[in-house]
Design a protein around this motif. Structure first.
Motif, PDB file in Angstrom:
ATOM      1  N   ASN A  13      77.573  60.003   2.985  1.00 37.52           N
ATOM      2  CA  ASN A  13      77.275  61.491   3.017  1.00 37.52           C
ATOM      3  C   ASN A  13      76.029  62.135   3.782  1.00 37.52           C
ATOM      4  OD1 ASN A  13      79.719  61.653   1.433  1.00 37.52           O
ATOM      5  ND2 ASN A  13      78.792  61.307  -0.290  1.00 37.52           N
ATOM      6  N   LEU A  14      75.228  61.006   4.583  1.00 38.70           N
ATOM      7  CA  LEU A  14      74.120  61.605   5.098  1.00 38.70           C
ATOM      8  C   LEU A  14      74.352  61.642   6.684  1.00 38.70           C
ATOM      9  CD1 LEU A  14      71.273  60.088   2.945  1.00 38.70           C
ATOM     10  CD2 LEU A  14      71.946  62.337   3.065  1.00 38.70           C
ATOM     11  N   ASN A  15      75.423  61.372   7.065  1.00 41.42           N
ATOM     12  CA  ASN A  15      75.690  61.383   8.561  1.00 41.42           C
ATOM     13  C   ASN A  15      75.214  62.504   9.483  1.00 41.42           C
ATOM     14  OD1 ASN A  15      77.060  58.970   8.053  1.00 41.42           O
ATOM     15  ND2 ASN A  15      78.744  59.235   9.229  1.00 41.42           N
ATOM     16  N   SER A  16      75.492  63.484   8.944  1.00 37.21           N
ATOM     17  CA  SER A  16      75.267  64.827   9.571  1.00 37.21           C
ATOM     18  C   SER A  16      73.679  64.977   9.512  1.00 37.21           C
ATOM     19  CB  SER A  16      75.872  66.010   9.112  1.00 37.21           C
ATOM     20  OG  SER A  16      77.158  66.082   9.222  1.00 37.21           O
ATOM     21  N   GLU A  17      73.010  64.517   8.329  1.00 34.64           N
ATOM     22  CA  GLU A  17      71.580  65.010   8.493  1.00 34.64           C
ATOM     23  C   GLU A  17      71.145  63.904   9.171  1.00 34.64           C
ATOM     24  OE1 GLU A  17      69.815  65.139   4.518  1.00 34.64           O
ATOM     25  OE2 GLU A  17      71.799  65.781   3.377  1.00 34.64           O
ATOM     26  N   PHE A  18      71.513  62.706   9.184  1.00 32.39           N
ATOM     27  CA  PHE A  18      70.728  61.623  10.018  1.00 32.39           C
ATOM     28  C   PHE A  18      71.059  62.085  11.565  1.00 32.39           C
ATOM     29  CE2 PHE A  18      71.760  58.134  12.560  1.00 32.39           C
ATOM     30  CZ  PHE A  18      70.664  57.336  12.840  1.00 32.39           C
ATOM     31  N   GLU A  19      72.047  62.565  11.912  1.00 34.17           N
ATOM     32  CA  GLU A  19      72.287  62.835  13.461  1.00 34.17           C
ATOM     33  C   GLU A  19      71.618  63.961  13.796  1.00 34.17           C
ATOM     34  OE1 GLU A  19      76.449  63.389  14.477  1.00 34.17           O
ATOM     35  OE2 GLU A  19      77.014  61.526  13.516  1.00 34.17           O
ATOM     36  N   LYS A  20      71.242  64.994  12.816  1.00 32.37           N
ATOM     37  CA  LYS A  20      70.409  66.016  13.128  1.00 32.37           C
ATOM     38  C   LYS A  20      68.897  65.670  13.241  1.00 32.37           C
ATOM     39  CE  LYS A  20      69.188  70.639  11.473  1.00 32.37           C
ATOM     40  NZ  LYS A  20      67.649  70.502  12.357  1.00 32.37           N
ATOM     41  N   ALA A  21      68.526  64.864  12.314  1.00 32.40           N
ATOM     42  CA  ALA A  21      67.196  64.240  11.974  1.00 32.40           C
ATOM     43  C   ALA A  21      66.777  63.257  13.302  1.00 32.40           C
ATOM     44  CB  ALA A  21      66.792  63.453  11.015  1.00 32.40           C
ATOM     45  N   PHE A  22      67.850  62.700  13.626  1.00 28.70           N
ATOM     46  CA  PHE A  22      67.905  61.587  14.878  1.00 28.70           C
ATOM     47  C   PHE A  22      67.421  62.469  16.167  1.00 28.70           C
ATOM     48  CE2 PHE A  22      68.295  58.817  18.102  1.00 28.70           C
ATOM     49  CZ  PHE A  22      68.220  57.282  17.378  1.00 28.70           C
ATOM     50  N   LYS A  23      68.416  63.401  16.260  1.00 27.66           N
ATOM     51  CA  LYS A  23      68.208  64.467  17.621  1.00 27.66           C
ATOM     52  C   LYS A  23      66.679  64.951  17.380  1.00 27.66           C
ATOM     53  CE  LYS A  23      72.871  65.220  18.178  1.00 27.66           C
ATOM     54  NZ  LYS A  23      74.081  66.396  17.845  1.00 27.66           N
ATOM     55  N   ASP A  24      66.464  65.843  16.249  1.00 29.63           N
ATOM     56  CA  ASP A  24      65.149  66.447  15.920  1.00 29.63           C
ATOM     57  C   ASP A  24      63.971  65.385  16.260  1.00 29.63           C
ATOM     58  OD1 ASP A  24      66.697  68.711  15.796  1.00 29.63           O
ATOM     59  OD2 ASP A  24      66.441  69.008  13.675  1.00 29.63           O
ATOM     60  N   ALA A  25      64.123  64.394  15.268  1.00 31.18           N
ATOM     61  CA  ALA A  25      63.005  63.576  15.513  1.00 31.18           C
ATOM     62  C   ALA A  25      62.928  62.614  16.654  1.00 31.18           C
ATOM     63  CB  ALA A  25      63.180  62.465  13.962  1.00 31.18           C
ATOM     64  N   PHE A  26      63.998  62.334  17.285  1.00 31.73           N
ATOM     65  CA  PHE A  26      63.946  61.567  18.264  1.00 31.73           C
ATOM     66  C   PHE A  26      63.156  62.369  19.746  1.00 31.73           C
ATOM     67  CE2 PHE A  26      65.675  58.190  20.932  1.00 31.73           C
ATOM     68  CZ  PHE A  26      65.317  56.951  19.937  1.00 31.73           C
ATOM     69  N   LYS A  27      62.990  63.571  19.323  1.00 34.53           N
ATOM     70  CA  LYS A  27      62.210  64.161  20.450  1.00 34.53           C
ATOM     71  C   LYS A  27      60.806  63.787  20.493  1.00 34.53           C
ATOM     72  CE  LYS A  27      65.216  68.398  20.447  1.00 34.53           C
ATOM     73  NZ  LYS A  27      65.249  69.855  19.789  1.00 34.53           N
ATOM     74  N   ASP A  28      60.281  63.705  19.110  1.00 33.44           N
ATOM     75  CA  ASP A  28      59.188  63.083  18.860  1.00 33.44           C
ATOM     76  C   ASP A  28      59.180  61.549  18.742  1.00 33.44           C
ATOM     77  OD1 ASP A  28      58.089  65.643  17.997  1.00 33.44           O
ATOM     78  OD2 ASP A  28      58.584  65.525  16.082  1.00 33.44           O
ATOM     79  N   ALA A  29      60.038  60.968  18.215  1.00 32.69           N
ATOM     80  CA  ALA A  29      60.354  59.629  18.240  1.00 32.69           C
ATOM     81  C   ALA A  29      60.298  59.143  19.786  1.00 32.69           C
ATOM     82  CB  ALA A  29      61.403  58.936  17.558  1.00 32.69           C
ATOM     83  N   SER A  30      60.999  59.750  20.502  1.00 29.36           N
ATOM     84  CA  SER A  30      61.255  59.435  22.150  1.00 29.36           C
ATOM     85  C   SER A  30      59.795  59.285  22.694  1.00 29.36           C
ATOM     86  CB  SER A  30      62.084  60.188  22.827  1.00 29.36           C
ATOM     87  OG  SER A  30      63.171  60.088  22.437  1.00 29.36           O
ATOM     88  N   LYS A  31      59.059  60.152  22.262  1.00 28.73           N
ATOM     89  CA  LYS A  31      57.585  60.368  22.833  1.00 28.73           C
ATOM     90  C   LYS A  31      57.095  59.128  22.338  1.00 28.73           C
ATOM     91  CE  LYS A  31      57.689  65.555  22.985  1.00 28.73           C
ATOM     92  NZ  LYS A  31      56.799  66.743  22.154  1.00 28.73           N
ATOM     93  N   ILE A  32      57.055  58.865  21.335  1.00 23.93           N
ATOM     94  CA  ILE A  32      56.460  57.692  20.646  1.00 23.93           C
ATOM     95  C   ILE A  32      56.831  56.482  21.387  1.00 23.93           C
ATOM     96  CG2 ILE A  32      56.115  56.094  18.725  1.00 23.93           C
ATOM     97  CD1 ILE A  32      56.687  58.532  16.826  1.00 23.93           C
ATOM     98  N   ILE A  33      58.187  55.990  21.538  1.00 16.58           N
ATOM     99  CA  ILE A  33      58.689  54.750  21.918  1.00 16.58           C
ATOM    100  C   ILE A  33      58.390  54.802  23.688  1.00 16.58           C
ATOM    101  CG2 ILE A  33      60.988  55.525  22.414  1.00 16.58           C
ATOM    102  CD1 ILE A  33      61.696  52.538  21.265  1.00 16.58           C
ATOM    103  N   LYS A  34      58.513  55.874  24.270  1.00 14.60           N
ATOM    104  CA  LYS A  34      58.519  55.977  25.874  1.00 14.60           C
ATOM    105  C   LYS A  34      56.959  55.695  26.298  1.00 14.60           C
ATOM    106  CE  LYS A  34      62.325  59.210  26.857  1.00 14.60           C
ATOM    107  NZ  LYS A  34      62.491  60.554  27.400  1.00 14.60           N
ATOM    108  N   LYS A  35      56.091  55.812  25.340  1.00 13.88           N
ATOM    109  CA  LYS A  35      54.621  55.351  25.739  1.00 13.88           C
ATOM    110  C   LYS A  35      54.401  53.868  25.613  1.00 13.88           C
ATOM    111  CE  LYS A  35      52.721  59.604  24.199  1.00 13.88           C
ATOM    112  NZ  LYS A  35      51.895  60.382  22.863  1.00 13.88           N
ATOM    113  N   MET A  36      55.211  53.291  25.002  1.00  8.22           N
ATOM    114  CA  MET A  36      55.001  51.664  24.648  1.00  8.22           C
ATOM    115  C   MET A  36      55.232  50.952  25.889  1.00  8.22           C
ATOM    116  SD  MET A  36      54.173  52.277  21.608  1.00  8.22           S
ATOM    117  CE  MET A  36      53.629  50.687  21.168  1.00  8.22           C
ATOM    118  N   LYS A  37      54.409  50.035  25.903  1.00  6.37           N
ATOM    119  CA  LYS A  37      54.174  49.057  27.233  1.00  6.37           C
ATOM    120  C   LYS A  37      55.720  48.059  26.976  1.00  6.37           C
ATOM    121  CE  LYS A  37      51.931  44.997  29.244  1.00  6.37           C
ATOM    122  NZ  LYS A  37      51.927  43.856  28.531  1.00  6.37           N
TER     123      LYS A  37
END
Length: 102
Positions: A13-37
């Motif tokens: 029952n957390l799919n919708s929350e996960f997808e929203k969090a992934f989209k929202d967080a991935f803006k930040d998370a993408s910034k994190i991972i994209k900087k990695m060597k």
């Protein structure tokens, strides 16, 4: 090039929350991972047969870029804090390499 494949099972029952969090967080998370060597690209796919199953695909230059450079970094701890509470069990992560078929 190495392909990291993470199978993500989301708590019931957390799919919708996960997808929203992934989209929202991935803006930040993408910034994190994209900087990695060695980082090349990433994508998230949802399973059609199992509603709470996803697959995260990340391309790295070499295995150590993920297993050491990213996983042993402070940035990984930040990445982990954004999304890991949704997973049960903890994701299975494997690494693949292309086979030259020519």
């Amino acid at each position: 090039m190495i392909l990291e494949v993470a199978i993500l099972y989301i708590k019931p029952n957390l799919n919708s929350e996960f997808e929203k969090a992934f989209k929202d967080a991935f803006k930040d998370a993408s910034k994190i991972i994209k900087k990695m060597k060695g980082y090349i690209s990433h994508e998230l796919q949802k399973c059609l047969e199992e509603d709470n199953k996803y697959i995260l695909l990340v391309k790295w230059g070499k295995l150590e870029d993920h297993t050491i450079g990213f996983r042993e970094s402070a940035e990984y701890q930040e990445w982990k804090s954004l999304l890991h509470d949704f997973y049960n069990p903890f994701p299975v992560v494997e690494h693949y390499t292309s086979i030259d078929l020519v």
